[in-house]
Each structure stands twice: as C-alpha cells, then as structure tokens.
Design an enzyme around this catalytic site. Structure first.
Site, mmCIF file in Angstrom:
data_model
loop_
_atom_site.group_PDB
_atom_site.id
_atom_site.type_symbol
_atom_site.label_atom_id
_atom_site.label_comp_id
_atom_site.label_asym_id
_atom_site.label_seq_id
_atom_site.Cartn_x
_atom_site.Cartn_y
_atom_site.Cartn_z
ATOM 1 N N GLU A 90 34.506 47.982 45.449
ATOM 2 C CA GLU A 90 33.166 47.525 45.083
ATOM 3 C C GLU A 90 32.373 47.127 46.331
ATOM 4 O OE1 GLU A 90 32.115 44.857 41.662
ATOM 5 O OE2 GLU A 90 31.372 43.574 43.259
ATOM 6 N N GLU A 91 33.063 46.674 47.331
ATOM 7 C CA GLU A 91 32.382 46.152 48.522
ATOM 8 C C GLU A 91 31.966 47.222 49.524
ATOM 9 O OE1 GLU A 91 31.398 43.112 48.572
ATOM 10 O OE2 GLU A 91 32.503 42.607 46.748
ATOM 11 N N ASP A 98 24.517 43.178 45.589
ATOM 12 C CA ASP A 98 24.849 41.766 45.425
ATOM 13 C C ASP A 98 25.078 41.127 46.799
ATOM 14 O OD1 ASP A 98 24.949 42.267 42.706
ATOM 15 O OD2 ASP A 98 27.061 42.802 42.804
ATOM 16 N N GLU A 156 36.048 48.270 37.272
ATOM 17 C CA GLU A 156 36.030 47.117 36.351
ATOM 18 C C GLU A 156 36.337 47.599 34.927
ATOM 19 O OE1 GLU A 156 33.107 44.120 38.846
ATOM 20 O OE2 GLU A 156 32.140 45.391 37.374
ATOM 21 N N ASP A 177 38.086 46.243 42.718
ATOM 22 C CA ASP A 177 37.124 45.183 43.021
ATOM 23 C C ASP A 177 37.974 44.081 43.638
ATOM 24 O OD1 ASP A 177 35.321 43.182 43.185
ATOM 25 O OD2 ASP A 177 34.581 43.337 41.119
HETATM 26 P P1 AHM Z 1 30.635 40.708 40.504
HETATM 27 O O1 AHM Z 1 31.444 41.969 40.667
HETATM 28 O O2 AHM Z 1 29.414 40.718 41.337
HETATM 29 O O3 AHM Z 1 31.472 39.491 40.688
HETATM 30 O O4 AHM Z 1 30.067 40.745 39.008
HETATM 31 C C1 AHM Z 1 30.920 40.997 37.941
HETATM 32 C C2 AHM Z 1 31.002 39.788 37.072
HETATM 33 C C3 AHM Z 1 32.098 39.901 36.038
HETATM 34 O O5 AHM Z 1 33.271 39.280 36.486
HETATM 35 C C4 AHM Z 1 31.524 39.154 34.871
HETATM 36 O O6 AHM Z 1 32.038 39.629 33.652
HETATM 37 C C5 AHM Z 1 30.048 39.390 34.998
HETATM 38 O O7 AHM Z 1 29.805 39.699 36.350
HETATM 39 C C6 AHM Z 1 29.239 38.198 34.656
HETATM 40 O O8 AHM Z 1 27.903 38.514 34.755
HETATM 41 P P2 AHM Z 1 26.744 37.494 34.302
HETATM 42 O O9 AHM Z 1 26.737 36.431 35.350
HETATM 43 O O10 AHM Z 1 25.518 38.327 34.282
HETATM 44 O O11 AHM Z 1 27.111 36.961 32.950
HETATM 45 MG MG MG Z 2 32.966 42.836 40.324
#
Ligand code: AHM
Ligand code: MG
Length: 335
Positions: A100-101, A71, A282, A121
């Site tokens: 996560e990072e 990401d 998560e 996270d």
């Molecule tokens: P992230 O860790 O990159 O922020 O992604 C996790 C997030 C969650 O908070 C959320 O439930 C989900 O991604 C939402 O995904 P989507 O945009 O596919 O609905």
């Molecule tokens: Mg996340």
C-alpha cells in the site's frame, strides 16, 4: 493434556503447524511457502516490537510524505513497509511485491527471485496509531503463473487464486490469523518465547451475529440498499436491535467479526464511488479468510474473490462476516 496450574508442555508453533499442513500435500510441497511464511512471521514480530515502543522511541506522528493513494504517511507506516520489503526480498522466495505504501510494484531481481508474489498493507489503520488503538498488517500470497519470471500480471488476478492470506493484529498481544486454503487458524505471539503459538484452531465465523460494524458517519452518502439494511437491524420487528462496534481499523473490526460474528461493511457511496478499501491487499486477503472461515464476502452484488483487478491500488466495496447477516444485506441489493 493441560493440568490446572501447570503450563502445557504441548505447544504448537505456527511453523510446526504450517509444516504439518504442507507435509500433507506430499511431493507437491517444496517447503518454499513455509519459508516465506517464516519470513512474514519475523516481520510481524519486528513490527509488533516497534508498535509497542513507538511512543518511547519517537515513532509516532507523520513522516512528511503521502503514499500511493494520497494518505499522509506515518513514521510507523514507513518503517513497517521497509521491514516487510527487506525481509521478503531477502527470503529468496518472492518475485513480485505490492505494498500500500509504494506506488509501483517491486519486481525482485533474478538473484533473489522465488515463485511467490506478496501483496500487503504493512500497517493498516494508521489513523489509530497515535491513540494506541489496535492496528495490523494484512497480506495475500499468489504463486507466479507457470513460465512467468514475475510481472505485474501475476498479481492482477482474482483473489480466489491466492494460495494463502492472513493478518497480524497488534493489540494487547500480537495475533496472526492465517489461511493456506484449508481453514483458518489464529496464533498468539508469546513474547517470552518469541514464537506464534496456535491459540485459535479452525476459526469458524458464527452463522449469525448481533453486531454491525460500519462508519455510520458516512450515512448521508450511503446508497439505498445499505440505508435500508441498517434500518432493518436497528429497528427490527423482534425489538432486539444489533449493537454497533466500529474501531476504524479493518484488522481489528474483522478480527472481532470472525470471533463474535456479525457484519463488517465499508460500502461504496455517493462520495467514494468504489468505497475506501483496497482490493488487492485489504479486501482480497480478508475475503479469502472470511470464506475459509465459513462466512461471505461481497461487494453487495458480486463475490469479492471473483473480481479481476485492473490496477494494483484499486478500491472496492466490502461487506463480510456471518453468512446469514451478509445474505440479509444482499437481499436489499437484489430487491
Ligand atoms: P489506511 O490503509 O489508510 O489505514 O485505511 C484503511 C482503514 C481500515 O483499516 C478501516 O477499515 C478504514 O480505513 C476506516 O476508514 P474510516 O476512517 O473512513 O472509517
Ligand atoms: Mg490500509
């Protein structure tokens, strides 16, 4: 006892509450977990401050890199990660950190080493940052295995072995929701006092809700049990369909599910074979809190807390929330 119009003089801070909780354990408690949780509280206050002034101090936008799962990283993600790593290392209470990072786990050097492992996270829901929508920090805590000096094996364990888990949601106020294994409590940051105050004691998820929270934009990829379940709550025989609420920030969607009831889901589907959400930092912490609050957290076919992780960044399907709602969904998987 609070009198109308007069502020209560009886405030319970998170530290006081956790200390009280730990004292009940008697000699078994060394105070280390309390100190670790104090460090986590400080990081939440620090991140909350930065989230609040992000627009003003140029923290909105991309940092120009990608994280361990590909990401794009936001400046606030990077800053929040640094805040957590520095504070947890300095606490002297940690042995292994997984973020996560960061692609690899951090094994804490001997002079700063403690007996806990924190998986986190630092800032979840990044896609919502620029719009000022609720985001949050999610964390889970393991104790190292007896005799271990802290290795990756200490965190590749089922979520049921966590000793504590929680999240802080940064919204109109900062809310820290925590379980140390005996129920779930919610605390709200009093910015003037700089303390998290107990505002939601003993959170219990209502046994049934009226809300479902899925990214239905992915419907064309969903597997039949999910499609059929969603159909059953949108076209019920009762003529009273469920309401849809989906923020796209796990912390905010789960927080609402805890308070109002209903079901939150991020399924695996034809495109995302294991779903999107990460197991260790998560799914596990949220599943731990869900069960402690009387709800169910499942992949559809398996209790989430029973999964044994094979790697630190793996993903898993997540359905959690009110007991009866999640049981309804599981019937479609077993049919
Ligand atoms: P992230 O860790 O990159 O922020 O992604 C996790 C997030 C969650 O908070 C959320 O439930 C989900 O991604 C939402 O995904 P989507 O945009 O596919 O609905
Ligand atoms: Mg996340």
């Amino acid at each position: 006892m609070a009198t109308e119009g007069v502020p209560s003089s009886e405030i319970i801070t998170l530290t006081r509450h956790v200390l009280h909780d730990q004292m009940r354990l008697g000699a078994a408690a060394t105070g280390d977990l309390t100190l670790l949780l104090t460090a986590i509280q400080v990081t939440s206050k620090f991140i909350a401050t930065n989230v609040r002034k992000a627009r003003l101090i140029n923290l909105i936008g991309l940092a120009g890199d990608t994280n361990s799962t590909g990401d794009e990283q936001k400046k606030l993600d990077v800053l929040s990660n640094d805040i957590m790593v520095n504070s947890l290392r300095a606490s002297g209470k940690t042995a292994v950190l997984v973020s996560e990072e960061l692609e690899d786990a951090i094994i804490i050097e001997e002079k700063n080493r403690g007996k806990y492992c924190v998986v986190f996270d630092p800032l979840d829901g990044s896609s919502n940052i620029d719009a000022g929508v609720n985001i949050g920090t999610i964390f889970g805590i393991y104790q190292i295995r007896p005799g271990s000096k802290g290795t990756i094996e200490d965190v590749l364990r089922p979520g049921s072995e966590m000793v504590a888990a929680g999240y802080t949601m940064y919204g109109s106020s900062a809310n820290l929701v925590l379980s140390t294994g005996s129920g779930v409590n919610g605390y709200t940051l009093d910015a003037a006092l700089g303390e998290f105050i107990l505002t939601h004691p003993d959170i219990q998820i209502p046994p049934r809700g009226k809300i479902y929270s899925f990214n239905e934009g992915n419907s064309m990829f969903f597997h039949p049990p999910v499609v059929e379940y969603l159909k059953s709550i949108k076209y019920p025989a009762s003529g009273k369909p469920y309401s849809a609420r989906y923020i796209g920030s796990m912390v905010a969607d789960v927080h609402r599910t805890f308070l109002y009831g209903g079901i939150f889901g991020y399924p695996d589907d034809k495109k995302s074979k294991s779903g999107k959400l990460r197991l260790l930092y998560e799914a596990f912490p949220m599943a731990f809190l869900t069960e402690q609050a009387g709800g169910i957290a499942t992949t559809g076919t398996q209790r989430i807390l029973d999964i044994v992780p094979k790697s630190i960044h793996e993903r898993c399907p997540v359905f959690l929330g009110s007991k009866e709602d999640v049981q309804d969904l599981m019937k479609f998987y077993s049919a």
